[in-house]
Write an enzyme that holds these catalytic residues in place. Structure first.
Site, PDB file in Angstrom:
ATOM      1  N   ASP A 143     113.860 130.823 115.438  1.00 46.99           N
ATOM      2  CA  ASP A 143     115.134 130.211 115.793  1.00 46.99           C
ATOM      3  C   ASP A 143     115.722 130.961 116.998  1.00 46.99           C
ATOM      4  OD1 ASP A 143     117.198 128.458 115.401  1.00 46.99           O
ATOM      5  OD2 ASP A 143     118.105 129.531 113.732  1.00 46.99           O
ATOM      6  N   HIS A 186     132.006 132.411 110.498  1.00 44.78           N
ATOM      7  CA  HIS A 186     131.699 132.925 109.158  1.00 44.78           C
ATOM      8  C   HIS A 186     132.784 133.950 108.825  1.00 44.78           C
ATOM      9  CE1 HIS A 186     127.643 132.097 110.851  1.00 44.78           C
ATOM     10  NE2 HIS A 186     127.272 131.813 109.629  1.00 44.78           N
ATOM     11  N   ASP A 188     132.271 137.277 110.469  1.00 45.99           N
ATOM     12  CA  ASP A 188     132.391 137.356 111.940  1.00 45.99           C
ATOM     13  C   ASP A 188     133.759 137.868 112.355  1.00 45.99           C
ATOM     14  OD1 ASP A 188     130.000 135.931 111.863  1.00 45.99           O
ATOM     15  OD2 ASP A 188     130.985 133.998 112.250  1.00 45.99           O
TER      16      ASP A 188
HETATM   17  C1  XUL Z   1     121.528 129.971 111.155  1.00 47.61           C
HETATM   18  C2  XUL Z   1     122.646 129.048 111.396  1.00 47.61           C
HETATM   19  C3  XUL Z   1     123.970 129.482 110.867  1.00 47.61           C
HETATM   20  C4  XUL Z   1     124.787 128.359 110.323  1.00 47.61           C
HETATM   21  C5  XUL Z   1     126.065 128.811 109.683  1.00 47.61           C
HETATM   22  O1  XUL Z   1     120.334 129.567 111.716  1.00 47.61           O
HETATM   23  O2  XUL Z   1     122.487 128.029 112.019  1.00 47.61           O
HETATM   24  O3  XUL Z   1     124.635 130.135 111.878  1.00 47.61           O
HETATM   25  O4  XUL Z   1     125.117 127.441 111.312  1.00 47.61           O
HETATM   26  O5  XUL Z   1     125.863 129.760 108.706  1.00 47.61           O
END
Ligand code: XUL
Ligand code: CO
Length: 434
Positions: free
Chosen positions: A305, A99, A102
């Site tokens: 998650d 990202h 990051d």
């Molecule tokens: C969040 C997720 C993110 C995406 C990219 O759950 O998976 O990291 O992969 O923004």
């Protein structure tokens, strides 16, 4: 080469090895079905979980011991790049993802953020040239900053919408600069807390409008990464519009965007949506939209998650079966969107966790190849649908029948005999491959 002194290069040594820093299953040079494992699997490391995750949880402080912190945020950012490429090289991983937030500090303004991104991406570009690594995808983080509290492309604020657009424009410019192969959108805040104050149709129209701007911008700068949309049903939003593969494809079709996008599917997001990962991959395949994979696994007893490194050979074997049926993932890959557990706080755990994930996928891939070579699933399905090979079945498939002619057939013929599916026997036999 100083962040991971334990090893120069992680090598394949086989399952008997006592060396922690060796592959047990993944031999990058092993040729299977005419290609090396490295070419088949297209592994990628995620910058966020690996370089910026600090091990904090809702009840605990940061715990990860990291050796890349410098005197100021930019020095830390530069150190991270060096450490990251050391890790990629040592693990022999060809691809990576990040990202915008990051890799570079946000600074005090959008302009400062973009300047920081320019400097760090110069360094990344150099490192890519030195190491031969490639950008699998990048993305814009439009969910962490407080301004995105009500969404990015789905926001109620036109001003916030403009900043989100600026971040994506910058993300696509960076993609062009680094030769990005794909570009991801994950709608972390594209959803709602309550419908009491939300106009869903309005927000979805705005998201589609936003995506069309991104498609147009790719045209304008003549850079064409495969655009990917990543479904997830909840967290951080209570409801996210891209709930799962099926919902996301419906959205893309509704707005005539299915030709421009494929899906980036993540195992733990499938679990949160109440699906298996192979279900999500299979749905995507049915739309010719299986783009790329975010590899991880969830804690089956938890409803959030957890982004664990994938080690479940059973699940990954079924996922790799879908990948094989898809003819592979290229231009996508297998990106470890996974983070070390809080108690794995040492630097070397970053090596060990990726080794575990890569070994699991390698083993699962070999299982899937064997299952395919033996026609395991093909035979099951052929038997299951055998009646569609009869005269009646063939007529149905050729669209030669209608309700009246089928009724005539049903009235003239006896009740069909049922055949058991022998599910337990099938599962017992599948275990022989694991
Ligand atoms: C969040 C997720 C993110 C995406 C990219 O759950 O998976 O990291 O992969 O923004
Ligand atoms: Co992801």
């Amino acid at each position: 080469m100083k962040y991971f002194p334990e090893v120069d290069k992680v090598k394949y040594e086989g399952p008997q090895t006592k060396n922690m820093f060796a592959f047990r299953q993944y031999d990058p040079n092993e040729v299977i079905l005419g290609k090396t494992m490295k070419e088949h699997l297209r592994f990628s490391i995620a910058y966020w979980h690996t370089m910026t995750q600090d091990g904090a949880d809702p009840f605990g402080d940061p715990v990860n011991q990291r050796t890349w912190f410098g005197a100021d945020p930019m020095e830390t950012a530069r150190n991270r790049v060096n450490a990251f490429f050391e890790l990629l090289e040592k693990l022999d991983v060809e691809y990576f993802c990040f990202h915008d937030v990051d890799i570079a500090p946000a600074g005090n303004s959008l302009a400062e953020f973009f300047a920081n991104l320019d400097e760090i991406t110069d360094l990344i570009k150099e490192k890519m040239a030195q190491t031969g690594t490639k950008l699998l995808w990048n993305t814009a983080n439009m969910f962490s900053h407080p301004r995105y509290v009500n969404g990015a492309a789905s926001t109620n604020s036109a001003e916030v919408y403009a900043i989100a657009a600026a971040q994506v424009k910058k993300g696509l410019d960076i993609s062009k600069k680094l030769g990005g192969i794909n570009y991801v959108f994950w709608g972390g805040r594209e959803g709602y807390e309550t419908l009491l104050n939300t106009d869903m149709q309005f927000e979805q129209d705005n998201i589609a409008r936003f995506f069309k701007m991104a498609v147009d911008y790719c045209e304008k700068i003549d850079h064409h990464p495969q655009l990917l949309l990543e479904p997830k049903p909840k967290e951080p939003s209570k409801h996210q519009y891209d709930f799962d593969a099926a919902t996301t494809m419906t959205f893309l079709q509704k707005y005539d965007l299915a030709k421009d996008f494929k899906l980036n599917l993540e195992a733990n997001h499938a679990t949160l949506a109440g699906h298996t990962f192979e279900h999500e991959l299979s749905v995507a395949r049915s739309y010719n939209a299986l783009g790329s994979i975010d590899a991880n696994q969830g804690g089956m007893l938890l409803g959030w998650d957890t982004d664990e490194f994938p080690t479940n050979v059973y699940d990954v074997t079924l996922a790799m079966t879908e990948v094989l049926e898809n003819g592979g993932l290229a231009p996508g890959g297998i990106n470890f969107d996974a983070k070390v557990r809080r108690s794995s706080f040492a630097m070397e755990d970053l090596l060990l966790a990726h080794i575990a994930g890569m070994d699991t996928f390698a083993r699962a891939f070999k299982n899937a190849v064997k299952l395919k070579e033996d026609g395991f699933f093909a035979e099951l399905k052929e038997k299951r649908y055998a009646s569609f090979k009869t005269e009646l079945g063939a007529k149905i498939l050729n669209d030669e029948m209608d309700l009246a002619s089928l009724t005539e057939y049903a009235l003239q013929n006896p009740e069909p005999k049922l055949a058991s599916s022998h599910i337990e026997y099938v599962k017992n036999r599948l275990n022989d491959y694991l």
